[in-house]
Design an enzyme around this catalytic site. Structure first.
Site, mmCIF file in Angstrom:
data_model
loop_
_atom_site.group_PDB
_atom_site.id
_atom_site.type_symbol
_atom_site.label_atom_id
_atom_site.label_comp_id
_atom_site.label_asym_id
_atom_site.label_seq_id
_atom_site.Cartn_x
_atom_site.Cartn_y
_atom_site.Cartn_z
ATOM 1 N N ILE A 68 54.205 57.800 24.126
ATOM 2 C CA ILE A 68 55.380 57.251 23.972
ATOM 3 C C ILE A 68 56.780 57.793 24.269
ATOM 4 O O ILE A 68 57.895 57.897 25.054
ATOM 5 C CB ILE A 68 55.606 58.022 22.283
ATOM 6 N N ASP A 108 70.848 72.438 30.881
ATOM 7 C CA ASP A 108 70.716 70.810 30.731
ATOM 8 C C ASP A 108 70.926 70.295 29.826
ATOM 9 O O ASP A 108 70.099 69.616 28.867
ATOM 10 C CB ASP A 108 68.932 70.623 31.571
#
Length: 994
Positions: free
Chosen positions: A637, A756
């Site tokens: 994925i 982040d």
């Protein structure tokens, strides 16, 4: 009408001077090159020439001795032009589904024609048609499908010549070949060059793996996986793979090949190790010189054997040096003490030569002689005691006790090392230095032994039973010891004490006929064989029982038993009560959001795994180890920094199957890469919150390391929102933001800075529950809540990062709040890129000049005001995550508070370049306008509806936009707001006409 009239000579002079240079890239395969043909092209023009009106015409010139051809048309004075130019049949490579069409052309400025500017056009169209065979001169317009409209960046007038270059893509090709066609609808155009090519990833060698030339995939294929093979004398556990991008670039190599044992990497090849060198494993390392006391005369050695007389221990690595045998211990001696009969201390010096080893140990052997008349020398066996034990000694001394008198002893001390056992198996001719030392000593003592202790065995009202220990104990029957015991009442007068003396043959006695409840002083002496007395024991005191104590004893015993039962019952009750209380108080991290102020302090604080000397310890401490047999990988994925990411199934024993995401570490990793890979698991394993991605466990004890997390079906939040643009209400979007804020509140209370935080690092499940993930850039705070972590460099995400973090690399929870404000903007703008196409430098400059992102379309005013609070320059004035959660909760409980919409400027808030083209001039076509607002997918809808001019666009209502097939609310609003912005400049709309 003449193509360029007086400018024709200017055109070809320009071409001859400058040339038309097209650089062929290394990863491009050309199917058609109009310029390189150098001869008649044989292209078909339609319709046939009628009267004075002509279609496309070919023009020939000579350039550097080569014939140069160009097609041109210039019917600007004629209405309703429909002129076609079709290429010859272009053969398609079987695996090519996507080609690039590079055009070089000139378009005449309509304003340079007198009286023709009203019907003049400045664009032409590109079409394509597929076929399994060349149809010759047969031509049907209906068989062609429009690719795009070609518009010039610069137009040519009477005085200046401008050559434009455009590259367009033709997708989804499947038949054996295709045609390209150019449609003119009334422009003045010269087509100078047409080049058709497709992109390939060139044959390459990466990480010692060979990959063949591969045709790049189309838009729908994305990355194309290619399997390679290892070069000669190299291997890989897994087949080496790499991905070919649509742009013909190789990315994300997986499965690195490594040179076989005995070979090293030399400029993309594996060559044999030279004599005197070796390489034991299939790694990326170089051949190493043979270590000490080894030799190798052959090339390609996987190890170096030991020289004669040298050996390797079982635990020694095959890559290590060889060792010799140690020499004998030195200066062996024994020391005795008159105060410790039957005991001596053996000591010695280490060997002069240890054979180059550090695992030296010693063993002590004992034999005794002459202890019994006529007896021979025998092993001491278990009759004596060593302290410490006499085997595997690491110290150079040992205490030997319980030795018999009148005996001769021989002690042998032998030195050992890790290679001693191999020396015994070596050939007899092998040189072996002596490894033992012997010492002969005798013990001849006649002093009586010492009484070491006395103890009470039993007592009653009239008697005392006593025993004692003696050292050394007799070894043989001839050494029987006799004892003398004396006792007296404690209350005797000091000047005339009355003693009772008993001579005994054993080390115990029962003294009878004593007075009840009376204290007695007792001492014992050992007698030598000549009747001499030994060292007396210290005088000990013992007391007989009184008459009343016999009855009290039974009562006390019963009381002690009852008391013990009661203590046990109370302990059980207390433990049950505390356990019940704990189950009520520890409800999980989310409880702290609704606790009283004194309960707000978190139960635990995040521990930075980088503080551990051994990072593997942190992984084992914070993450659960999973056996790889419990994990089933289903499909790839994604591709991360360290390897591929799979969707999979986790089936642990005794538990239900659960869907998981499995991050893998690609083969050929270094130890540092492995530690960096697992450090994220050490961080995630410390968190337990419904809005933080859950770590299921790790695989560290097997060759292929993995990180296993819960599977989030809808993937990253930014992509999910872009795919569902306009499908969610403000209330749903605020609900997503509340979940993200709750997760960040939990992290901040754990003294943790994410660094982040962005929509791309938020994952979404089928319930639209958002969870914070990706802890690769995060760091721990200092003890001070306002403390910061200063990085030593590295990349930071500029668009999401607070100004103080950009300027000084100072990260706090306040900088995470700034990032959360950007995430709010991303969510309310359905995944729009923050600051659009501005460069990082432009973003930093704009922020420093107090620019803040404008409100997204349909953004509630209260939500936008919270964004602005998160973006305050003074970090101390920004809200905390606890405040943000509380405010979002209030908004969700009061849906009416979301109905007031923030002011919206479509030219700024959806980043329209302007109400005109990118160069400041009016939009020349509907397609150009749609492309500027990123809605080019609706070009065909407008064309089919007959909306082909900007005048028609300005007349459209919301209902008209819906009727042409724009259904998504977000897209509908974007187009409508753009039209609204265009209407603000109606005074200049006349120049927009095509």
């Amino acid at each position: 009408m003449d193509f360029f009239g007086a400018s024709r000579h200017l055109l070809f002079s320009y071409v001859l001077i400058n040339g038309i240079l097209i650089t062929l890239q290394a990863n491009e395969e050309v199917l058609l090159d109009m310029k390189a043909r150098g001869g008649e092209l044989g292209w078909l023009t339609w319709p046939p020439k009628q009267g004075e009106t002509s279609g496309w015409e070919v023009t020939q010139k000579t350039l550097n001795g080569t014939q140069f051809y160009a097609y041109s048309i210039c019917n600007v004075g004629e209405r309703e032009q429909d002129n076609w130019l079709r290429t010859t049949f272009i053969q398609r490579h079987p695996s090519v589904s996507r080609v690039f069409v590079e055009l070089q052309f000139i378009v005449r400025d309509c304003n340079s024609f007198d009286g023709a500017s009203l019907i003049c056009k400045e664009t032409f169209n590109l079409y394509s048609s597929e076929a399994d065979a060349d149809v010759g001169t047969t031509f049907h317009k209906v068989q062609f499908k429009k690719v795009t409209t070609i518009a010039p960046d610069e137009r040519t007038n009477k005085n200046e010549m401008h050559i434009n270059t455009e590259t367009k893509v033709v997708e989804n090709l499947s038949q054996k070949g295709f045609y390209l066609a150019f449609q003119d609808i009334g422009a003045c155009v010269a087509l100078l060059s047409v080049r058709v090519y497709y992109k390939t990833c060139p044959a390459t060698t990466k990480s010692l793996a060979l990959f063949p030339e591969t045709v790049a995939g189309g838009e729908g294929q994305g990355l194309k996986e290619v399997t390679g093979r290892c070069i000669d004398n190299a291997e890989s556990v897994d087949l080496p793979r790499i991905y070919c991008t649509m742009d013909g670039e190789w990315v994300v190599p997986v499965g690195q090949c490594q040179c076989n044992p005995g070979y090293e990497e030399v400029e993309d090849s594996c060559e044999e190790c030279q004599p005197g060198f070796f390489k034991a494993e299939g790694t990326s390392g170089k051949c190493e010189p043979c270590p000490a006391n080894t030799q190798s005369h052959n090339s390609g050695a996987t190890y170096c054997p030991c020289k004669d007389g040298f050996f390797r221990a079982v635990t020694d690595p095959i890559t290590g040096p060889c060792s010799g045998l140690p020499s004998a211990p030195r200066d062996l001696k024994a020391t005795t003490s008159s105060l410790s009969p039957g005991k001596l201390l053996l000591s010695w010096q280490p060997p002069e030569d240890t054979g180059g080893r550090t695992d030296i140990n010693y063993s002590v052997d004992c034999q005794h002689c002459g202890c019994n008349e006529g007896s021979s020398c025998q092993p001491c066996g278990k009759k004596i005691r060593y302290d410490p034990p006499n085997m595997l000694l690491t110290d150079t001394k040992v205490s030997v006790s319980e030795l018999d008198p009148f005996c001769n002893y021989t002690f042998t001390v032998e030195v050992h090392s890790g290679v001693s056992m191999f020396a015994k198996q070596a050939k007899a001719s092998t040189f072996r230095p002596p490894s033992s030392a012997k010492l002969h000593t005798s013990l001849h003592y006649t002093d009586p032994p010492k009484i070491t202790s006395m103890r009470l065995v039993e007592r009653d009202t009239t008697s005392l039973s006593l025993s004692w220990d003696v050292f050394p104990r007799p070894r043989v029957q001839s050494q029987r010891i006799r004892y003398q015991l004396s006792y007296h009442k404690k209350d005797n007068k000091p000047d005339v004490p009355t003693f009772v003396v008993l001579n005994l043959e054993k080390n115990s006695v029962q003294i009878d006929n004593l007075s009840p409840g009376t204290a007695y002083r007792v001492k014992v002496q050992a007698l030598g064989s000549d009747g001499s007395q030994g060292v007396s024991s210290l005088e000990e005191q013992f007391e007989t029982l009184s008459e009343g104590q016999l009855n009290k004893t039974a009562v006390i015993i019963a009381g002690v038993v009852a008391g013990g039962v009661m203590v046990f019952i109370l302990t059980v009750i207390y433990c049950l009560h505390r356990r019940k209380r704990d189950t009520h108080t520890r409800q999980g991290p989310e409880d702290t959001y609704f606790s009283s102020p004194e309960q707000l302090k978190p139960l635990k604080t995040y521990v930075d795994p980088h503080t551990y000397e051994d990072p593997n310890v942190a992984v084992l401490k914070f993450a659960t180890e999973i056996h790889p047999s419990h994990i089933t990988k289903q499909k790839v994925i994604g591709a991360g920094e360290f390897g591929e990411v799979y969707k999979g199934i986790l089936k642990a024993p005794g538990k239900k199957e659960v869907a998981v995401a499995v991050k893998t570490l690609k083969p050929g990793y270094t130890e540092k890469q492995r530690q960096d890979f697992l450090s994220e698991a050490s961080i995630m394993g410390q968190f337990s919150h419904q809005n933080i991605i859950r770590l299921e466990g790790v695989v560290t004890k097997f060759k292929h390391a993995m990180i296993v997390t819960e599977f989030m079906e809808n993937g990253a939040l930014d992509r999910y929102l872009r795919d569902h643009d306009g499908e969610f209400s403000s209330h749903q979007l605020v609900g997503m933001l509340r979940g993200i804020a709750a997760g960040m509140k939990y992290l901040s209370e754990m003294s943790y800075v994410h660094r982040d935080l962005a929509a791309r690092n938020i994952l979404v499940n089928t319930s639209l529950e958002c969870k914070v993930s990706d802890f690769g850039l995060s760091r721990v705070l200092e003890d001070d809540p306002e403390g910061t972590y200063t990085t030593s460099g590295g990349k930071i995400p500029i668009r999401w990062t607070a100004p103080e973090a950009i300027a000084y690399r100072k990260f706090t929870s306040a900088s995470d709040v700034w990032s959360f404000g950007i995430v709010m903007w991303e969510v309310m703008a359905f995944g729009e890129r923050p600051y659009w196409d501005m460069s990082n430098h432009e973003v930093m400059k704009a922020i420093n000049e107090a620019f803040r992102l404008p409100a997204p379309m349909d953004c509630p005013s209260a939500v936008y005001q919270l964004m602005l609070q998160c973006w305050l320059q003074d970090r101390s004035k920004r809200p905390r995550f606890g405040d943000i959660v509380s405010l979002l909760d209030k908004l969700l409980r009061s849906p009416d508070s979301l109905k007031t919409i923030a002011d919206f400027d479509p030219r700024v808030s959806i980043r329209l370049p302007s109400t005109s083209g990118s160069d400041g001039s009016p939009f020349r076509s509907v397609s150009e306008w749609l492309e500027s607002i990123k809605m080019s997918q609706y070009s065909e809808n407008f064309t089919r509806a007959g909306v082909i001019t900007m005048d028609q666009v300005l007349q459209m209502k919301n209902e008209d936009i819906k009727n042409i097939g724009v259904r998504l609310p977000g897209h509908l609003k974007r187009i409508a707001y753009s039209i609204l912005g265009l209407k603000d400049q109606t005074s200049t709309l006349s120049v927009f006409a095509v």
